[in-house]
Design an enzyme around this catalytic site. Structure first.
Site, PDB file in Angstrom:
ATOM      1  N   HIS A   1      -7.899  -6.922  -8.865  1.00 16.08           N
ATOM      2  CA  HIS A   1      -6.594  -7.487  -9.234  1.00 16.08           C
ATOM      3  C   HIS A   1      -6.789  -8.770 -10.048  1.00 16.08           C
ATOM      4  O   HIS A   1      -6.017  -9.712  -9.896  1.00 16.08           O
ATOM      5  CB  HIS A   1      -5.792  -7.741  -7.959  1.00 16.08           C
ATOM      6  CG  HIS A   1      -4.324  -7.937  -8.174  1.00 16.08           C
ATOM      7  ND1 HIS A   1      -3.571  -7.116  -8.977  1.00 16.08           N
ATOM      8  CD2 HIS A   1      -3.461  -8.870  -7.672  1.00 16.08           C
ATOM      9  CE1 HIS A   1      -2.306  -7.522  -8.959  1.00 16.08           C
ATOM     10  NE2 HIS A   1      -2.221  -8.598  -8.190  1.00 16.08           N
TER      11      HIS A   1
ATOM     12  N   ASP B   1      -1.761  -6.318  -2.474  1.00 17.68           N
ATOM     13  CA  ASP B   1      -2.310  -7.169  -3.521  1.00 17.68           C
ATOM     14  C   ASP B   1      -2.563  -8.591  -3.008  1.00 17.68           C
ATOM     15  O   ASP B   1      -1.983  -9.011  -2.002  1.00 17.68           O
ATOM     16  CB  ASP B   1      -1.332  -7.256  -4.698  1.00 17.68           C
ATOM     17  CG  ASP B   1      -1.243  -5.971  -5.492  1.00 17.68           C
ATOM     18  OD1 ASP B   1      -1.896  -4.977  -5.107  1.00 17.68           O
ATOM     19  OD2 ASP B   1      -0.514  -5.970  -6.499  1.00 17.68           O
ATOM     20  N   ASP B   2      -3.411  -9.316  -3.739  1.00 10.46           N
ATOM     21  CA  ASP B   2      -3.587 -10.774  -3.630  1.00 10.46           C
ATOM     22  C   ASP B   2      -4.521 -11.238  -2.524  1.00 10.46           C
ATOM     23  O   ASP B   2      -4.663 -12.446  -2.314  1.00 10.46           O
ATOM     24  CB  ASP B   2      -2.241 -11.496  -3.475  1.00 10.46           C
ATOM     25  CG  ASP B   2      -1.359 -11.357  -4.703  1.00 10.46           C
ATOM     26  OD1 ASP B   2      -1.800 -10.730  -5.679  1.00 10.46           O
ATOM     27  OD2 ASP B   2      -0.225 -11.860  -4.673  1.00 10.46           O
TER      28      ASP B   2
ATOM     29  N   HIS C   1      -5.839 -14.463 -11.389  1.00  8.09           N
ATOM     30  CA  HIS C   1      -4.403 -14.176 -11.229  1.00  8.09           C
ATOM     31  C   HIS C   1      -3.552 -15.211 -11.966  1.00  8.09           C
ATOM     32  O   HIS C   1      -2.383 -15.427 -11.637  1.00  8.09           O
ATOM     33  CB  HIS C   1      -4.010 -14.114  -9.747  1.00  8.09           C
ATOM     34  CG  HIS C   1      -2.826 -13.228  -9.472  1.00  8.09           C
ATOM     35  ND1 HIS C   1      -1.531 -13.697  -9.482  1.00  8.09           N
ATOM     36  CD2 HIS C   1      -2.732 -11.903  -9.181  1.00  8.09           C
ATOM     37  CE1 HIS C   1      -0.697 -12.697  -9.196  1.00  8.09           C
ATOM     38  NE2 HIS C   1      -1.399 -11.604  -9.019  1.00  8.09           N
TER      39      HIS C   1
ATOM     40  N   HIS D   1       1.990  -7.285  -0.253  1.00  8.07           N
ATOM     41  CA  HIS D   1       1.055  -8.375  -0.521  1.00  8.07           C
ATOM     42  C   HIS D   1       0.449  -8.896   0.785  1.00  8.07           C
ATOM     43  O   HIS D   1       1.060  -8.776   1.851  1.00  8.07           O
ATOM     44  CB  HIS D   1       1.758  -9.508  -1.261  1.00  8.07           C
ATOM     45  CG  HIS D   1       2.224  -9.120  -2.635  1.00  8.07           C
ATOM     46  ND1 HIS D   1       3.380  -8.394  -2.839  1.00  8.07           N
ATOM     47  CD2 HIS D   1       1.679  -9.330  -3.867  1.00  8.07           C
ATOM     48  CE1 HIS D   1       3.532  -8.177  -4.144  1.00  8.07           C
ATOM     49  NE2 HIS D   1       2.517  -8.729  -4.784  1.00  8.07           N
TER      50      HIS D   1
END
Length: 244
Positions: free
Chosen positions: A100, A49-50, A104, A202
């Site tokens: 995602h 993620d990210d 965020h 991540h």
């Protein structure tokens, strides 16, 4: 006799409690038989993620290439600008790409269901701008458990989105500066005994030690005979049981 009846009563209450609490936290797939069969093979999906980030995502891609393993990257739309080359590399090297959200930002994302969907659409369009595809696999920031209900799931499906949580992870999202050795230990422990793993990590630029731990994590699951896969449109959805 009364004591036996009383003991039996408390045992029934105990098992009922276990059944209820377990069901609330179980992972639900849209096709569990398809997900768990596959000729009795152990399966693992490495997910990050990210990203994309200029340094760490590239470092992770280097490791994946060396290990001949494909993974899935859940992209933050706001991180794409300036990292277009990294996104292109993810795509060209055969990895899967998901959404995602765009910002965020917790309050913004979860201010309403429509806001959440708009963030996913915006990220899909940003990815399309760079590599010409519009992904529809999504991951909730912080997981879907507190936010997904049956009506929201229908709304997501109506927008052609498919949801993927995880059932194993390392703590690099909350403690990114832990040592590579600590992350490797976590990865080995948290996936232990699970035949079908969707593994969360991540790849932002603060996650340097994640990339350093990754070779040991991959080698561990290779030795156990796991088959590494990417999440695609054909992968059964994988999410925590939604509230009603």
């Amino acid at each position: 006799m009364k004591r036996k009846i009383k003991t039996l009563f408390f045992l029934l209450i105990f098992f009922a409690y276990i059944l209820v609490t377990t069901s609330n936290y179980s992972i639900k797939t849209s096709n569990s038989k398809a997900a768990f069969s596959s000729a009795n093979k152990n399966i693992i999906y490495l997910t990050f993620d990210d990203g994309p980030s200029s340094i760490v995502t590239n470092n992770i891609l280097d490791v994946l290439k060396e290990q001949n393993v494909k993974a899935t990257f859940f992209i933050i739309g706001n991180n794409v600008k300036g990292s277009e080359d990294v996104l292109k590399r993810i795509y060209k090297e055969g990895h899967s790409i998901g959404l995602h959200t765009y910002s965020h930002q917790y309050k913004q994302i979860y201010s309403s269901e429509n806001s959440f969907i708009e963030e996913m659409i915006k990220t899909s369009e940003e990815i399309n701008r760079v590599i010409g595809i519009k992904p529809n696999i999504i991951r909730f920031p912080y997981g879907s458990n507190c936010y997904l209900n049956n009506d929201f799931l229908v709304k997501l499906h109506n927008n052609n989105f498919k949801v993927y949580d995880w059932n194993a992870s390392i703590s690099d999202g909350t403690k990114p500066y832990s040592s590579p050795e600590e992350f490797a230990k976590e990865a080995i422990a948290r996936g232990s005994g699970i035949p079908y793993i969707v593994f969360l990590m991540h790849c932002n630029n603060i996650n340097v030690n994640t990339s350093k731990a990754l070779p040991q994590i991959i080698q561990h699951y290779k030795k156990l005979g796991y088959e590494f896969r990417t999440i695609t449109n054909n992968t059964p959805e994988f999410y925590w049981r939604p509230s009603k």
